[in-house]
Design a protein around this motif. Structure first.
Motif, PDB file in Angstrom:
ATOM      1  N   LEU A  11     -22.008 -19.692  10.540  1.00  0.00           N
ATOM      2  CA  LEU A  11     -21.342 -20.111  11.899  1.00  0.00           C
ATOM      3  C   LEU A  11     -20.001 -20.257  11.950  1.00  0.00           C
ATOM      4  O   LEU A  11     -19.266 -19.942  10.920  1.00  0.00           O
ATOM      5  N   VAL A  12     -19.875 -20.518  13.066  1.00  0.00           N
ATOM      6  CA  VAL A  12     -18.294 -20.181  13.465  1.00  0.00           C
ATOM      7  C   VAL A  12     -17.940 -20.793  14.746  1.00  0.00           C
ATOM      8  O   VAL A  12     -18.275 -21.014  15.180  1.00  0.00           O
ATOM      9  N   SER A  85     -15.789 -13.522  21.255  1.00  0.00           N
ATOM     10  CA  SER A  85     -15.446 -14.457  22.548  1.00  0.00           C
ATOM     11  C   SER A  85     -17.210 -15.338  21.987  1.00  0.00           C
ATOM     12  O   SER A  85     -17.316 -16.001  23.495  1.00  0.00           O
ATOM     13  N   LEU A  86     -17.166 -15.709  21.083  1.00  0.00           N
ATOM     14  CA  LEU A  86     -18.465 -16.726  20.806  1.00  0.00           C
ATOM     15  C   LEU A  86     -18.403 -17.433  22.170  1.00  0.00           C
ATOM     16  O   LEU A  86     -17.115 -18.307  21.402  1.00  0.00           O
ATOM     17  N   LYS A  87     -19.493 -18.256  22.759  1.00  0.00           N
ATOM     18  CA  LYS A  87     -19.820 -19.305  23.020  1.00  0.00           C
ATOM     19  C   LYS A  87     -20.685 -20.310  21.777  1.00  0.00           C
ATOM     20  O   LYS A  87     -21.387 -19.993  22.053  1.00  0.00           O
ATOM     21  N   GLN A 119     -29.527 -16.694  11.821  1.00  0.00           N
ATOM     22  CA  GLN A 119     -29.158 -17.945  12.958  1.00  0.00           C
ATOM     23  C   GLN A 119     -27.993 -17.768  12.884  1.00  0.00           C
ATOM     24  O   GLN A 119     -26.624 -17.575  11.477  1.00  0.00           O
ATOM     25  N   VAL A 120     -27.462 -17.738  14.385  1.00  0.00           N
ATOM     26  CA  VAL A 120     -25.866 -17.881  14.569  1.00  0.00           C
ATOM     27  C   VAL A 120     -25.551 -19.524  15.296  1.00  0.00           C
ATOM     28  O   VAL A 120     -26.714 -20.065  15.778  1.00  0.00           O
ATOM     29  N   ALA A 121     -24.582 -20.123  14.812  1.00  0.00           N
ATOM     30  CA  ALA A 121     -24.219 -21.192  15.223  1.00  0.00           C
ATOM     31  C   ALA A 121     -23.073 -20.861  16.067  1.00  0.00           C
ATOM     32  O   ALA A 121     -21.905 -20.616  14.842  1.00  0.00           O
TER      33      ALA A 121
END
Length: 124
Positions: A11-12, A85-87, A119-121
């Motif tokens: 989670l980021v 620069s995750l969205k 998983q990426v959140a």
């Protein structure tokens, strides 16, 4: 069959970064084109990036180009996906895939083996 194990998800906050890793079994990793795909809830799996074994050529989907970078370490049998620069729209399960001795591509049918996903959140 090649066993692929992804790691590095989490989670980021939006604007943050993560680095995903995918380690392959066997000794022929240097001759595999490696790809990353993702699947968001309620959506089909989509292409993210690939890196060819022949010349190191990389290709990224328009949605991630300039933010994500794929790379590999053949000595470690590992492919990476650096995500900057995750969205929130990057939220998904991320899968790595291997095309043994082939050129890979942007279609999941181009690949022979798949990992279980990580998983990426991304929170807004």
């Amino acid at each position: 069959q090649v066993q692929l194990v992804e790691s590095g998800g989490g989670l980021v906050q939006a604007g943050g970064s993560l680095r995903l890793s995918c380690t392959a079994s066997g000794r022929a990793f240097s001759r595999y084109t490696m790809g990353w795909f993702r699947q968001a809830p309620g959506k089909e799996r989509e292409f993210v990036s690939f890196i060819r074994w022949t010349d190191g050529h990389t290709y990224h989907a328009d949605s991630v180009r300039g933010r994500f970078t794929i790379s590999r370490n053949n000595d470690k049998g590992t492919v990476y996906l650096q995500m900057n620069s995750l969205k929130p729209e990057d939220t998904a399960i991320y899968f790595c895939a291997a095309d043994r001795y082939g050129p890979g591509g942007t279609n999941d049918r181009d690949y022979d083996d798949w990992g279980q996903g990580t998983q990426v959140a991304v929170s807004s």
